[in-house]
Design a protein around this motif. Structure first.
Motif, PDB file in Angstrom:
ATOM      1  N   VAL B 141       2.312   5.212  -0.974  1.00  0.00           N
ATOM      2  CA  VAL B 141       2.038   4.667  -2.307  1.00  0.00           C
ATOM      3  C   VAL B 141       1.130   5.018  -3.013  1.00  0.00           C
ATOM      4  N   ARG B 142       0.184   6.017  -2.607  1.00  0.00           N
ATOM      5  CA  ARG B 142      -0.800   6.613  -3.420  1.00  0.00           C
ATOM      6  C   ARG B 142      -1.978   5.573  -3.529  1.00  0.00           C
ATOM      7  N   ILE B 143      -2.373   4.877  -2.557  1.00  0.00           N
ATOM      8  CA  ILE B 143      -3.505   4.190  -2.644  1.00  0.00           C
ATOM      9  C   ILE B 143      -4.692   5.247  -2.271  1.00  0.00           C
ATOM     10  N   GLN B 163       0.782  -4.355  -6.106  1.00  0.00           N
ATOM     11  CA  GLN B 163       2.080  -4.168  -6.191  1.00  0.00           C
ATOM     12  C   GLN B 163       2.355  -2.930  -5.293  1.00  0.00           C
ATOM     13  N   ARG B 164       1.385  -1.872  -5.356  1.00  0.00           N
ATOM     14  CA  ARG B 164       1.609  -0.846  -4.456  1.00  0.00           C
ATOM     15  C   ARG B 164       1.798  -1.146  -2.945  1.00  0.00           C
ATOM     16  N   THR B 191       0.061   0.414 -16.090  1.00  0.00           N
ATOM     17  CA  THR B 191       0.342   0.056 -14.689  1.00  0.00           C
ATOM     18  C   THR B 191       1.848  -0.161 -14.789  1.00  0.00           C
ATOM     19  N   THR B 195       4.140   1.901 -11.671  1.00  0.00           N
ATOM     20  CA  THR B 195       4.453   1.223 -10.526  1.00  0.00           C
ATOM     21  C   THR B 195       5.979   1.498 -10.514  1.00  0.00           C
ATOM     22  N   LEU B 198       6.757   5.184  -9.522  1.00  0.00           N
ATOM     23  CA  LEU B 198       6.577   4.995  -8.094  1.00  0.00           C
ATOM     24  C   LEU B 198       7.772   4.630  -7.123  1.00  0.00           C
TER      25      LEU B 198
END
Lengths: 281, 587, 340
Positions: B141-143, B163-164, B191, B195, B198
């Motif tokens: 989730v691209r953190i 949220q990710r 954002t 979101t 994603l």
């Protein structure tokens, strides 16, 4: 006023427990006001020949070690017990909400000083502090009231402070500012009426607690002196006879005390509904 | 439709027990979700869109219960199934993401552990490789820096990051159906887009079906294949996205589409469809039409120069019992040296994401807050010369008034509508008695508030009605400048449309100037001639509304505009060039 | 871990203003006595000479500021004055009696927690069930019961009527010798000494007074547990946990209860404050030889040094308990003390 009466009827009919509590509260008030006239016997009249009698029709709550009628004493004591609690709670409500509202509304130094004072009071075990205050000021009924007021103060200050600061930036308060209201006016007309519901709950809970504290203090021999009729001291006098089975000396004043506190605790929610406009239909 | 749908809901009805008896929340709802399909459920508050999802997944709270109908997931019945069996399904086959992501995560458990919990529950990992898999999910989730973020608590992450994490938890076991319940509400526009992009990317990659529940038609249009429109617990229309927007069949859908401001809609379009709302504005002319001829002068009404507002950055939040010293290591510049001017009769939009300083600016301009530096000239006078506390007693006070964001919060719960509207009249105009009553009635006519509502208390009014009371109060003292702080953000779109039109009409009639503070460029454009875009306390761009929206000069403005899910029904209508291929939702 | 230690350190520092406030108030209380404090502190039997001595000893002939520093100096050297009743230093009296009070208070608190927390949790998990109703009745009744009254009622029931309990006089029947002093808690000390009979005797004596205190402390803990648990169960994160199909044990334990435990722990501080007060009453009812009974005797006899010493030591004890709770909270809750 009529609107309020209608609303009161609605709240009470909706919740029978609250209604019961209010009914009992009315009874307590009546006893407090008319107690000496209602009591069948003189609460102070001793009769050595009639001491330690179990409950009978003549003496529904029995007689104590001096032959005094327990029933009359329990009734007459209502005034003193309620009197102490009401005066103490009134004192701490007025001072506490004034301090708390100012602290919450203006913040800054006012807030810090009020906060520090109530923190310091709260740093003591409260009943112990009350003992210390009575010991220092002197052993009298007024000082019991002051001591009870002091230990209740931080609760009111905190509730008032928190509820006020929640509303300080509320839209309707800003709107009142924009409508040209001064701080004092906004505090009095916009903020204070809206913090009343939570304060009412606090009052009702504290009233019970105040009675318990005052009775506790006289139970350990502070404040009220014998032969005055007071529930705490009556339980203390009866305590000696419990181990020999004379239960009525302590039971009836204790039960009166318990019922009074119970009634105040139950009234809390009802009181909040009464003063909360959003419960109105 | 070719294969069997993954979710079938058939005649589902739900009842809620309330203090005033039972209430139908759903009335025989039918819907299906095909494999790999993105279904949007759209409706205003109270339409039953969330109840539908909660019933299907078995999370309905205790007061509610399905009374009729069925729901099947891939042949497995969902209604009346044992909680234990449903729990096996949840998280593994069907999972869900929610709004307000920070509150939706366990505040005292590291986020990595929360992903692990799900993996272990559904036997998708063993004790040995759970951590590794959780970190892989965070990566997915691209953190940034997943091994570090594994140990983070929700309060340490931004709303978007939370949220990710939620998405990572929901997708950890590779479910085949994802239900997203207003997943971007409360997040900033940029954002929001990130979101949703994603979600779209991850679900599309694995052929997952998605139910997107939203109040935002623009968002539904951008991300859904098919849309179901709900109102008062019933489905009024269901159609593929292109068909729905090109040719809405049901009047409610038509109204909803019309009321949603798009990049090209005009204010008059918003209620092109006659409405049937509970607080319908009785379009009656005021008794004494106070129409003023607007002075054609374009002399500045307000001049703001080099405005700065600094707040001390607190060391830690100061909780009462344990006050901390307020010594600030640094100060936070909420408003950083901005200047602008406003002409008489002009409407100026102040736009930006949360924390950009727009609300602080409006508070200073309305003199609720003292600036750190700079000045505000109003009608030729420096009104910052007086402290905010003193300003209440100055004659200028009545010239600058404000409409607040939350209509509920801005009305004193113990004041009736008439009391609220009277307050400024008593205080600043000095009216009383019959004159006051007359003026209050006049004002309520002007804002379209039925007179019989004047004796009501806020909790007895609808959102739109409360907004009208707030507006009546603001215009009561004949202000020259009205500051509107997100006046419609708490309202449903159809109510928003009516309120916007009301504001526009009042402006024409009373010749006021507006400063309109909003995060929504589409709404600002409808009401304002000029727009200021703010970011991090500074002015990024300024110009006419038309220019800023269609020809943004700055990168920030471009991102902001690109992030808005645009609802442009014209896109789906085949007007001139027939047979134009229907554009696939959201590139 | 280092940041956690720093936070705990910061918490310790935050206790300093409380302690200063306590000392200031107890100083004010000693000087608030009507008339000449020296007369009070010297006691009823004092003559002119001893009053003058007391006046010099207390520094009453000096300025307020000086008096305050003398008072603080005395405190730090452990000089709380001499008890008129017993003729021994107040500090010694308090220290010998403290274990009795602590044993009683902690046993009472333990009983309360053991009953109240499961009760509150169950009531919250099954709202509207019989256990929820029982919890509500217990909570409302519990806060309405005067402790001294509960104590007397228990004595009447278990000692007079049923004959199950020993006579409510002190920590140990006179037939037994107190166990060797290790912790000062008779139950623990007798176990350490391996003396089973004394242990049972000590236990029998403590059951009723501890139960009285427990019943008193039960209500606020149960109410808070129920409320906190209901709150946690209604929270968004529990909904998330359920939406992910986590088992009900995980949802209730790891997600709901751990979060609910934080406000309950905070409430324990307040409960302890009430317990220290109730302890005084219970000690009187059961003739328990703790510092509460000592304070009552001192109050009646106008033994001011003893009363002030009692108030001060109780306040300091309460500060310690609050510190312990806050430290625990800091260690459990990641959100505390960090910059937001």
């Amino acid at each position: 006023m009529l609107r309020f009466a209608k609303h009161a009827r609605y709240v009470l009919s909706e919740n029978p427990v609250t209604a019961g509590a209010f009914l009992f509260f009315t009874l307590l008030i009546l006893l407090a006001v008319f107690g000496p006239w209602i009591a069948p016997h003189d609460p102070l009249a001793t009769n050595a020949s009639n001491a330690l009698q179990a409950p009978t029709w003549a003496h529904p709550f029995g007689t104590d070690h001096l032959g005094r009628d327990v029933f009359s004493r329990v009734i007459v004591a209502t005034r003193l017990d309620l009197g102490i609690a009401v005066s103490a709670v009134a004192l701490s409500f007025v001072i506490g909400s004034a301090l708390g509202c100012s602290a919450g509304f203006w913040g800054g130094w006012t807030d810090r000083i009020v906060g520090r004072v109530s923190d310091t009071i709260m740093a003591f075990p409260l009943f112990v502090l009350a003992m210390g205050v009575v010991a220092a000021l002197g052993n009298s009924v007024e000082n019991i009231i002051y001591a009870t007021a002091v230990i209740n103060l931080p609760f009111y200050a905190r509730v008032a402070r928190n509820e006020t600061s929640l509303r300080r930036e509320a839209g309707f308060v800003l709107a009142a500012r924009i409508s040209g209201g001064s701080d004092a006016r906004i505090l009095a007309t916009q903020v204070f009426p809206n913090i009343l519901p939570p304060m009412m709950v606090q009052i009702s809970l504290n009233m019970g607690w105040a009675i318990l504290n005052a009775a506790g203090l006289s139970f350990i021999g502070l404040g009220v002196r014998p032969p005055a009729a007071e529930w705490g001291i009556m339980v203390a006098e009866g305590a000696t006879y419990i181990v020999s089975g004379e239960w009525w000396l302590a039971l009836f004043p204790g039960a009166a005390l318990m019922l009074a506190v119970f009634c105040f605790n139950l009234m809390g929610d009802g009181l909040r509904d009464l003063v909360d406009p959003s419960r109105r239909t | 439709m070719a294969p069997r749908p993954i979710l079938t809901v058939d005649g589902l009805s739900v009842e809620f027990r309330t203090r005033n008896g039972t209430v139908r929340a759903l009335e025989s709802v039918d819907l299906t979700v095909a494999k790999g399909e993105v279904l949007g459920i759209v409706g205003e508050s109270g339409s039953g869109k969330s109840v539908t999802a909660y019933t299907v997944i078995g999370l309905l709270d205790k007061a509610g219960r399905p009374v009729a109908g069925s729901a099947e997931y891939d042949g497995v019945p969902l209604i009346g199934t044992r909680e234990k069996d449903l729990a096996d399904l949840r998280g593994r086959e069907i999972s869900m993401i929610f709004q307000n992501p920070r509150a939706a995560l366990n505040p005292i458990r590291p986020v990595g552990k929360q992903i692990e919990d799900v993996l272990l529950r559904h036997n998708q990992a063993t004790r040995q490789d759970a951590k590794e898999k959780a970190i892989a999910m965070l990566e997915k989730v691209r953190i940034v820096d997943p091994p570090l973020r594994y140990w983070s608590y929700p309060y340490e992450l931004s709303g978007g990051m939370c949220q990710r994490v939620m998405i990572a938890i929901a997708l950890a076991c590779n479910p085949r159906l994802l239900i997203a319940d207003e997943p971007t509400t409360g997040l900033d526009v940029t954002t929001q887009k990130a979101t949703m992009d994603l979600v779209q990317e991850l679900t599309r990659a694995s052929g997952m079906s998605v139910i997107l529940i939203t109040h935002d038609l623009g968002m539904a249009a951008a991300y859904c294949d098919r849309i179901v429109v709900m109102r008062k617990g019933e489905i009024v229309e269901a159609a593929p996205v292109a068909q729905l927007f090109a040719d809405p069949k049901h009047p409610y859908t038509q109204k909803l589409i019309a009321a949603s401001p798009g990049p090209n809609s005009k204010l008059s379009d918003l209620t092109a469809v006659p409405d049937e709302m509970e607080d319908a504005a009785p379009v009656q002319a005021p008794d004494a039409p106070p129409v003023r001829v607007m002075p054609p002068s374009r002399a500045p009404l307000m001049e703001v120069t080099n405005l700065v507002k600094e707040f001390p950055r607190r060391d830690a939040k100061s909780v009462w019992p344990w006050q901390k010293s307020e010594t600030a290591d640094t100060v936070f510049r909420a408003v950083d040296d901005i200047s602008f001017s406003l002409s008489r009769g002009e409407s100026l939009g102040l736009v930006g994401e949360s924390g950009c300083g727009k609300s602080t600016t409006s508070s200073i301009v309305t003199r609720l807050l003292d600036p750190t530096a700079g000045s505000v000239f109003f009608d030729g006078e420096d009104i910052t010369a007086f402290r905010a506390a003193k300003f209440a007693r100055l004659p200028q006070r009545r010239k600058i008034q404000m409409v607040f964001q939350d209509p509920t919060d801005s009305l004193n719960p113990r004041f009736s509508s008439a009391d609220s509207i009277s307050d400024p009249l008593r205080r600043m105009v000095g009216l009383s008695g019959a004159a006051l009553t007359k003026r209050v009635e006049e004002l309520s006519d002007m804002v379209g508030l039925p007179r019989h509502l004047l004796t009501r208390f806020p909790h007895q009014l609808s959102g739109g009605q409360k907004a009208r009371v707030g507006i009546a109060r603001a215009i009561a003292a004949d202000p020259m400048l009205l500051v509107l702080d997100e006046p419609t953000s708490a309202l449903d779109v159809s109510v928003q449309a009516v309120v916007l039109q009301l504001l526009d009409r009042l402006k024409q009639e009373l010749g006021m100037s507006y400063i309109f503070v909003s995060h929504d460029l589409n709404v600002v454009r409808l009401l304002c001639e000029r727009v200021i875009v703010m970011n991090k306390g500074k002015i990024v761009e300024t110009g006419t509304a038309e220019d800023v929206l269609t020809r943004p000069q700055q990168d920030y403005t471009k991102t902001l505009i690109a992030a808005i899910p645009q609802l442009d029904p014209a896109r789906w209508r085949p007007p001139q060039t027939a047979a134009a291929p229907v554009p696939k939702a959201a590139e | 871990m280092r940041t956690k230690l720093a936070q705990v350190g910061r918490r310790l520092l935050q206790a300093v203003p409380s302690v200063i406030g306590i000392i200031v108030i107890s100083f004010a209380l000693t000087r608030a006595l009507p008339g000449d404090p020296a007369v009070y502190f010297a006691g009823a039997m004092a003559d002119e000479k001893s009053i003058a001595e007391v006046r010099v000893a207390l520094g009453l002939d000096r300025s307020w500021i000086e008096q305050f520093f003398i008072y603080v100096g005395n405190l730090f050297s452990g000089n709380l004055g001499v008890s008129l009743n017993t003729g021994r230093p107040v500090l010694t009296e308090l220290m010998t009696r403290l274990p009795a009070s602590l044993e009683l208070t902690f046993t009472g608190l333990g009983i309360a927690i053991l009953i109240a927390v499961p009760l509150g949790v169950l009531a919250a998990v099954r709202p509207g069930s019989w256990i929820d109703h029982m919890c509500r009745v217990l909570v409302t009744a519990g806060v309405s019961l005067p402790t001294f009254f509960t104590g007397l009622f228990l004595i009447y029931l278990f000692y007079y009527l049923l004959g199950l309990a020993p006579s409510p006089l002190g920590r140990l029947d006179i037939l037994f010798f107190p166990p060797e002093h290790v912790t000062g808690f008779y139950t623990l000390d007798s176990l350490i000494a391996g003396d089973g009979e004394t242990f049972v005797a000590a236990l029998k004596q403590i059951v009723l007074p501890a139960l009285t205190l427990g019943l008193f402390a039960l209500a606020p803990i149960a109410r808070m547990t129920r409320a906190a648990m209901l709150n946690a169960l209604a929270s968004d994160f529990v909904r998330t946990a359920r939406a992910n199909g986590l088992s009900s044990a995980t949802v209730l334990g790891t997600y709901a209860f751990r979060n609910a435990a934080l406000p309950v722990l905070t409430t324990l501080g307040m409960v302890f404050s009430f317990l220290l007060g109730a302890n005084v009453l219970v000690e009187k009812v059961f003739s328990w030889p703790g510092i509460g009974s000592f304070a009552i005797e001192a109050l009646i006899a106008s033994d001011y040094a003893a009363v002030q010493g009692f108030v001060l030591s109780m306040a300091l004890l309460f500060v310690l308990v609050n510190l312990a709770i806050d430290t625990l909270l800091t260690l459990i809750d990641p959100r505390i003390g960090l910059d937001g």
